[in-house]
Design an enzyme around this catalytic site. Structure first.
Site, PDB file in Angstrom:
ATOM      1  CE  LYS A  83      -3.996   1.523   2.812  1.00 23.41           C
ATOM      2  NZ  LYS A  83      -4.837   1.076   3.958  1.00 23.41           N
ATOM      3  CB  SER A 159      -8.058   2.785   3.017  1.00 23.36           C
ATOM      4  OG  SER A 159      -7.162   2.319   4.009  1.00 23.36           O
ATOM      5  CB  SER A 183      -8.215  -0.332   5.755  1.00 25.48           C
ATOM      6  OG  SER A 183      -9.063   0.782   5.890  1.00 25.48           O
TER       7      SER A 183
END
Length: 467
Positions: A83, A159, A183
């Protein structure tokens, strides 16, 4: 070497064994991953940066070590991605934002990247995410939405949407993400893969961009429990660079995977966790309960209030972190993120104090439950992945905003830092996840149950529906 070396069906465990034995070239595995990214990422939009030359250099180093007869790590030659809130040396740490692109390139990798590469893994890039991790959808207004590998018209979840999309789409076998309110678990559920949110303080967060310091966790996503456990294992250990990394991290737990759950006491979460569910979520939990022959139900006390407390703490801590950016560059935020942060900045301090007091009470009550059970089963999301751009859905006869309610079942768990493995239940036409929640520091219990469900064929990562 065939062009599909290290294809999505190959487990990281198998790739590493073949590379270490000299039966497979780490460079060939890397080139295959880069080729898949080139073909599939225009559909999925999972990557924001591809570190091709760095990956090739690392792969060549692994191959050279094997040729020299040196011992290589347990992830030798395994491609992975992170990420884009992880620091990657040479890249600006975007954290899904427009503003952070003005930051100078990171000088050093995040601790977890260093530990993955020390185990022989090969970093191939950074992944799309919701702005500043304040998102459950995977829709980023700056980089575009990361898309679901089972239906590109649907959300990947957030996310860590790019992480879910990249693993679910077979671009890499392992990705790293973050989980503040769900997330890792939400993208795992929507994209049909396994994800681990470890105990709060278990894995180092050093050199990653924060969101809510008292709630942030980092962890892996993978296509099999064995890969998930292996990645988790190599990343464990204390870190003086992360003040939130608990001294308990000195006591790493190597996951002991078994084809059965033995004498483990497992219950289904009742009450709040059986409400506001679409049929698919109810079916997924029922399949797990039937496979494990579960008869006991437990109720987490005041779970709805726990979710409310999570919201208060999230918005106020997040607002405090971003106040300067909100003052200087409000128009460069995603309006949905900006407005929630501004709202958080205006919450009165006595309400925050009440939320924190409740948090302590709630943790004590939930820990009492773990004196009678070893793990609790609960839905990961209330629904399968919604359509991209979908604003609302109807839950319990009430029309609710999608973005705010996807994490309805993950937030009460994040609030008190419990370890959770999200397992994919391959329903048709879309998969959906189930949470396996364990007591603090007992990731091994959750992983053992997940592995048993995988061996039974109840939990499985389905092949992506893209070419």
């Amino acid at each position: 070497m065939s062009s599909d070396s290290g294809a999505e069906g190959s487990a990281a465990v198998d790739i590493a064994k073949a590379v270490a034995a000299g039966k497979l070239s780490a460079l060939a595995v890397t080139e295959a991953a880069l080729a898949r990214i080139k073909v599939r990422d225009p559909i999925l939009n999972a990557f924001t940066d591809v570190t091709a030359e760095r990956a090739r250099a690392k792969a060549r180093a692994v191959d050279a070590a094997v040729a020299a007869g040196k011992t290589v790590g347990p992830l030798a030659g395994v491609p992975f991605a992170v990420k884009n809130l992880f620091d990657v040396a040479g890249l600006s740490t975007r954290a899904g934002s427009k503003i952070n692109r003005d930051l100078p390139p990171a000088r050093r990798d995040a601790t977890l990247i260093e530990r993955m590469e020390a185990a022989g893994a090969v970093l191939v890039g950074a992944l799309n995410m919701g702005e500043y991790a304040y998102d459950f959808t995977g829709e980023n207004i700056h980089d575009g939405a990361s898309r679901n590998p089972h239906d590109p018209t649907r959300m990947s979840g957030g996310s860590s949407g790019g992480s879910g999309s990249a693993v679910g789409g077979g671009l890499v076998p392992i990705a790293l993400g973050s989980d503040t309110n769900g997330s890792i678990r939400v993208p795992s559920s929507f994209c049909g893969i396994f994800g681990l949110k470890p105990t709060y303080g278990r894995l180092s967060r050093a050199r990653s961009f924060p969101f809510v310091a008292s709630l942030d966790h980092l962890g892996p996503l993978a296509r099999s429990v064995g890969d998930l456990a292996l990645a988790y294992d190599v990343m464990q250990g204390p870190d003086p660079d992360d003040a939130g990394c608990s001294p308990r991290a000195l006591e790493p737990v190597t996951p002991q995977l078994a084809d059965h759950i033995g004498g483990l006491r497992v219950a289904v979460a009742g009450g709040y966790f059986q409400q506001n569910l679409f049929a698919e979520a109810s079916e997924a939990v029922a399949r797990v309960a039937a496979a494990l022959q579960l008869t006991q139900t437990v109720e987490l006390p005041e779970a709805a209030r726990a979710r409310a407390a999570a919201y208060v703490i999230t918005t106020t801590e997040g607002a405090s972190l971003h106040l300067d950016r909100l003052r200087r560059r409000p128009d460069d935020f995603d309006p949905a993120v900006r407005d929630r942060l501004l709202a958080g900045a205006m919450i009165p301090a006595p309400l925050v104090d009440r939320a924190q007091k409740f948090r302590r009470w709630y943790r004590a009550q939930v820990l009492e439950l773990f004196k009678t059970v070893d793990a609790i089963i609960a839905p990961a999301t209330p629904c399968i992945a919604p359509k991209l751009g979908q604003a609302t859905f109807v839950l319990g006869g009430v029309e609710l905003p999608v973005r705010a309610n996807i994490g309805i079942h993950t937030q009460p768990i994040s609030l008190i830092g419990l370890p959770v493995v999200a397992v994919p239940i391959p329903l048709q036409p879309m998969p959906i996840g189930v949470q396996i929640i364990a007591a603090p520091w007992r990731e091994d219990v959750a992983l053992r149950i997940a592995h048993a469900l995988e061996k039974m064929g109840v939990a499985a990562a389905a092949p992506p529906k893209i070419s």
